[in-house]
Design a protein around this motif. Structure first.
Motif, PDB file in Angstrom:
ATOM      1  N   THR A 152       0.807  -1.220   0.000  1.00  0.00           N
ATOM      2  CA  THR A 152       0.000   0.000   0.000  1.00  0.00           C
ATOM      3  C   THR A 152       0.839   1.268   0.000  1.00  0.00           C
ATOM      4  O   THR A 152       0.299   2.360  -0.147  1.00  0.00           O
ATOM      5  N   GLY A 153       2.153   1.135   0.177  1.00  0.00           N
ATOM      6  CA  GLY A 153       2.998   2.317   0.295  1.00  0.00           C
ATOM      7  C   GLY A 153       3.168   2.795   1.715  1.00  0.00           C
ATOM      8  O   GLY A 153       3.943   3.715   1.979  1.00  0.00           O
ATOM      9  N   TYR A 154       2.436   2.181   2.664  1.00  0.00           N
ATOM     10  CA  TYR A 154       2.552   2.495   4.087  1.00  0.00           C
ATOM     11  C   TYR A 154       2.905   1.215   4.831  1.00  0.00           C
ATOM     12  O   TYR A 154       2.138   0.250   4.829  1.00  0.00           O
ATOM     13  N   ARG A 155       4.062   1.207   5.477  1.00  0.00           N
ATOM     14  CA  ARG A 155       4.471   0.014   6.214  1.00  0.00           C
ATOM     15  C   ARG A 155       3.552  -0.278   7.391  1.00  0.00           C
ATOM     16  O   ARG A 155       3.349  -1.433   7.762  1.00  0.00           O
ATOM     17  N   GLU A 156       2.995   0.782   7.993  1.00  0.00           N
ATOM     18  CA  GLU A 156       2.072   0.578   9.105  1.00  0.00           C
ATOM     19  C   GLU A 156       0.813  -0.167   8.643  1.00  0.00           C
ATOM     20  O   GLU A 156       0.343  -1.085   9.307  1.00  0.00           O
ATOM     21  N   LEU A 157       0.271   0.231   7.510  1.00  0.00           N
ATOM     22  CA  LEU A 157      -0.925  -0.426   6.987  1.00  0.00           C
ATOM     23  C   LEU A 157      -0.605  -1.827   6.479  1.00  0.00           C
ATOM     24  O   LEU A 157      -1.393  -2.765   6.666  1.00  0.00           O
ATOM     25  N   ASP A 158       0.558  -1.986   5.842  1.00  0.00           N
ATOM     26  CA  ASP A 158       0.956  -3.319   5.374  1.00  0.00           C
ATOM     27  C   ASP A 158       1.083  -4.298   6.533  1.00  0.00           C
ATOM     28  O   ASP A 158       0.713  -5.469   6.426  1.00  0.00           O
ATOM     29  N   ARG A 159       1.593  -3.826   7.674  1.00  0.00           N
ATOM     30  CA  ARG A 159       1.740  -4.699   8.835  1.00  0.00           C
ATOM     31  C   ARG A 159       0.377  -5.171   9.339  1.00  0.00           C
ATOM     32  O   ARG A 159       0.186  -6.336   9.675  1.00  0.00           O
ATOM     33  N   LEU A 165      -7.841   7.266   0.270  1.00  0.00           N
ATOM     34  CA  LEU A 165      -7.463   8.057  -0.901  1.00  0.00           C
ATOM     35  C   LEU A 165      -5.953   8.140  -1.034  1.00  0.00           C
ATOM     36  O   LEU A 165      -5.414   8.074  -2.147  1.00  0.00           O
ATOM     37  N   GLN A 166      -5.253   8.253   0.107  1.00  0.00           N
ATOM     38  CA  GLN A 166      -3.789   8.254   0.054  1.00  0.00           C
ATOM     39  C   GLN A 166      -3.257   6.893  -0.392  1.00  0.00           C
ATOM     40  O   GLN A 166      -2.266   6.818  -1.135  1.00  0.00           O
ATOM     41  N   VAL A 167      -3.901   5.814   0.039  1.00  0.00           N
ATOM     42  CA  VAL A 167      -3.490   4.476  -0.407  1.00  0.00           C
ATOM     43  C   VAL A 167      -3.711   4.333  -1.907  1.00  0.00           C
ATOM     44  O   VAL A 167      -2.861   3.783  -2.626  1.00  0.00           O
ATOM     45  N   CYS A 168      -4.852   4.831  -2.402  1.00  0.00           N
ATOM     46  CA  CYS A 168      -5.123   4.787  -3.844  1.00  0.00           C
ATOM     47  C   CYS A 168      -4.080   5.571  -4.622  1.00  0.00           C
ATOM     48  O   CYS A 168      -3.648   5.150  -5.706  1.00  0.00           O
ATOM     49  N   ARG A 169      -3.674   6.706  -4.098  1.00  0.00           N
ATOM     50  CA  ARG A 169      -2.638   7.501  -4.761  1.00  0.00           C
ATOM     51  C   ARG A 169      -1.324   6.725  -4.838  1.00  0.00           C
ATOM     52  O   ARG A 169      -0.651   6.715  -5.876  1.00  0.00           O
ATOM     53  N   GLY A 205       0.628  -6.650   3.219  1.00  0.00           N
ATOM     54  CA  GLY A 205       0.099  -6.060   1.990  1.00  0.00           C
ATOM     55  C   GLY A 205      -1.307  -6.520   1.664  1.00  0.00           C
ATOM     56  O   GLY A 205      -1.929  -7.298   2.396  1.00  0.00           O
ATOM     57  N   ILE A 206      -1.807  -6.017   0.533  1.00  0.00           N
ATOM     58  CA  ILE A 206      -3.159  -6.334   0.080  1.00  0.00           C
ATOM     59  C   ILE A 206      -3.147  -7.660  -0.667  1.00  0.00           C
ATOM     60  O   ILE A 206      -2.332  -7.856  -1.573  1.00  0.00           O
ATOM     61  N   VAL A 207      -4.040  -8.548  -0.303  1.00  0.00           N
ATOM     62  CA  VAL A 207      -4.165  -9.835  -0.972  1.00  0.00           C
ATOM     63  C   VAL A 207      -5.143  -9.689  -2.138  1.00  0.00           C
ATOM     64  O   VAL A 207      -6.222  -9.106  -1.997  1.00  0.00           O
ATOM     65  N   SER A 208      -4.771 -10.210  -3.297  1.00  0.00           N
ATOM     66  CA  SER A 208      -5.645 -10.144  -4.470  1.00  0.00           C
ATOM     67  C   SER A 208      -6.938 -10.912  -4.212  1.00  0.00           C
ATOM     68  O   SER A 208      -6.918 -12.034  -3.713  1.00  0.00           O
ATOM     69  N   GLY A 209      -8.065 -10.278  -4.523  1.00  0.00           N
ATOM     70  CA  GLY A 209      -9.355 -10.905  -4.324  1.00  0.00           C
ATOM     71  C   GLY A 209      -9.887 -10.830  -2.911  1.00  0.00           C
ATOM     72  O   GLY A 209     -10.846 -11.527  -2.576  1.00  0.00           O
ATOM     73  N   SER A 210      -9.288  -9.990  -2.071  1.00  0.00           N
ATOM     74  CA  SER A 210      -9.732  -9.879  -0.678  1.00  0.00           C
ATOM     75  C   SER A 210     -10.782  -8.787  -0.532  1.00  0.00           C
ATOM     76  O   SER A 210     -10.871  -7.856  -1.337  1.00  0.00           O
ATOM     77  N   LEU A 211     -11.587  -8.897   0.505  1.00  0.00           N
ATOM     78  CA  LEU A 211     -12.624  -7.924   0.826  1.00  0.00           C
ATOM     79  C   LEU A 211     -12.322  -7.377   2.213  1.00  0.00           C
ATOM     80  O   LEU A 211     -12.351  -8.111   3.202  1.00  0.00           O
TER      81      LEU A 211
END
Length: 455
Positions: free
Chosen positions: A75-82, A109-113, A87-93
């Protein structure tokens, strides 16, 4: 022929469906949660929205399923990835909940950027804001580059067509309470609409391999609005926490099928948006008094991360017949229990004193390892004697006054060494199991009396 039902009663807590109203839900035993809503029309599940018949899926062996590192997107943020589990898993909700104005839309919105700048195709769908409002917020957080598309829509059928046409890798839905389906006659945000909308998004995520983020409103109790079945349907549930008058925000994983559920991510709200706090311990300990009684530094473990924080206690003689007890950031009943241990095992007359316990910084921690820190903070304030500001304290306290072992003691001590602490009071059992750590003096204690004697 029996007449088809047009309405049914749904439980707001668990989503249980019943033909008649009941004061108590038969499934989750909650009271006064049954609401009447129209029944969704049943369609042929074998027929897709376009009218073509879907093919039945074939069972496979686990050995035939390939798992690659590329399945996770940063996601570009280590805090969110942790918190998400690397990270984001493909096909996850993923469901993101939090109080209004806490920063859910800003973070996504920052993650999308970041994802668009990394070369991923992202679709941001808003049902609450116009494109002009989104652009004003986007201008504040910085320039957006790459394939980041925006859509303002609340109809799930149109959204499904837009996702199929655009073919994004990540989709953000803001928010699920504004989405609706035409074949469900109840209002948006109702139990039926939320459940059916989430089911459609789940099919999109699993069928097309698209990672979907859903923003959910919360009730006054702090849980995601709508039926509790919503949290069971998604893969990950994240709660965005924080005080309105504080600049920090904590992202906590409540449910995660792809990682730990105890991880937290710390962010700070600034004018340009949310920025991650890589060292929460240093952030929470900034500005603490050096020679004040009733203040000690304790250590809590959140997932795999040790966090140092300041425990403050104020003990004052009561002016009424019954002493007051107040706890902010920790369990109120736990504070009462620890004060009873001090009165029974150490013979302090705590029933004659008011006691106020606070975790500085506004964070909320309930780990038992904070017990010894709370006890020593209370004694320090009672005797008006400051504790060494370079000493860290942790350990669980039992009802007989013993100090019990806690997990990951060595990681806690090493985190204290990084921040310049010179001494540590910890359970004797943990000290016997630990390897030697350079740069810090370790004092093992077996009971509360020994710990009080050390300070």
């Amino acid at each position: 022929m029996a007449k088809a039902r047009t309405t049914a009663f749904f439980c707001k807590e668990c989503g249980y469906e019943s033909a008649k109203w009941a004061g108590q839900c038969p499934a989750c035993r909650a009271w006064n949660t049954m609401v009447e809503e129209p029944v969704a029309k049943k369609e042929n599940s074998r027929r897709a929205a376009s009218g073509t018949v879907k093919q039945a899926s074939e069972p496979v062996k686990l050995s035939e399923v390939s798992i690659e590192e590329e399945d996770r997107i940063s996601t570009g943020y280590r805090e969110l990835d942790r918190v998400l589990g690397s990270g984001i898993v493909s096909g996850s909700l993923v469901l993101v909940g939090g109080d209004p104005g806490i920063g859910k839309s800003t973070l996504l919105l920052q993650v999308c950027r970041n994802l668009a700048a990394a070369g991923h195709k992202v679709l941001y769908i808003s049902g609450e804001e116009s494109l002009k409002q989104i652009k004003l917020r986007a201008n504040r957080i910085g320039e957006i580059r790459g394939e980041l598309l925006f859509l303002c829509e609340t109809n799930l059928e149109d959204i499904e067509e837009a996702i199929k046409k655009a073919g994004p890798q990540v989709v953000v839905i803001d928010s699920i309470q504004t989405m609706y389906r035409d074949d469900v006659s109840s209002a948006p945000g109702s139990v039926s609409q939320v459940r059916e909308s989430t089911n459609i998004l789940l099919q999109i995520a699993k069928g097309m391999g698209v990672s979907v983020f859903i923003v959910g409103h919360v009730t006054k109790e702090g849980v995601v609005a709508g039926p509790r079945v919503l949290e069971h349907m998604v893969d990950t549930v994240l709660y965005f926490e924080g005080e309105r008058n504080a600049s920090y925000r904590i992202l906590r994983g409540v449910k995660n099928r792809f990682g730990s559920t105890n991880e937290i991510g710390v962010f700070e709200m600034r004018e340009q948006g949310l920025t991650e706090v890589e060292n929460p311990s240093e952030y929470l300990l900034s500005g603490r008094p050096e020679e004040a009684s009733g203040a000690v530094v304790a250590c809590s473990i959140e997932g795999t991360r040790p966090i140092l924080l300041e425990v403050q206690a104020l003990v004052a003689q009561t002016n009424f017949g019954m002493a007051r007890r107040t706890a902010a950031g920790t369990d109120y009943n736990r504070v009462n229990l620890l004060m009873a241990v001090l009165e029974k095992r150490c013979h302090y007359e705590m029933s004659r004193y008011d006691a106020y316990v606070n975790i500085a910084g506004g964070v909320r921690m309930n780990e038992p390892a904070l017990d010894l820190g709370i006890v020593l903070a209370l004694v320090s304030s009672l005797k008006d004697r400051p504790v060494n500001p370079k000493c860290i304290i942790f350990g669980e306290v039992g009802l007989s006054g013993e100090v019990r072992a806690v997990s990951m003691a060595e990681q806690r001590v090493r985190e204290a060494v990084k921040l310049g602490f010179e001494a540590c009071i910890l359970p004797q059992v943990c000290l016997e199991r630990m390897q030697k750590v350079e740069g810090i003096r370790l004092f093992g204690v077996r009971n509360v009396r020994e710990a009080i004697g050390l300070i």
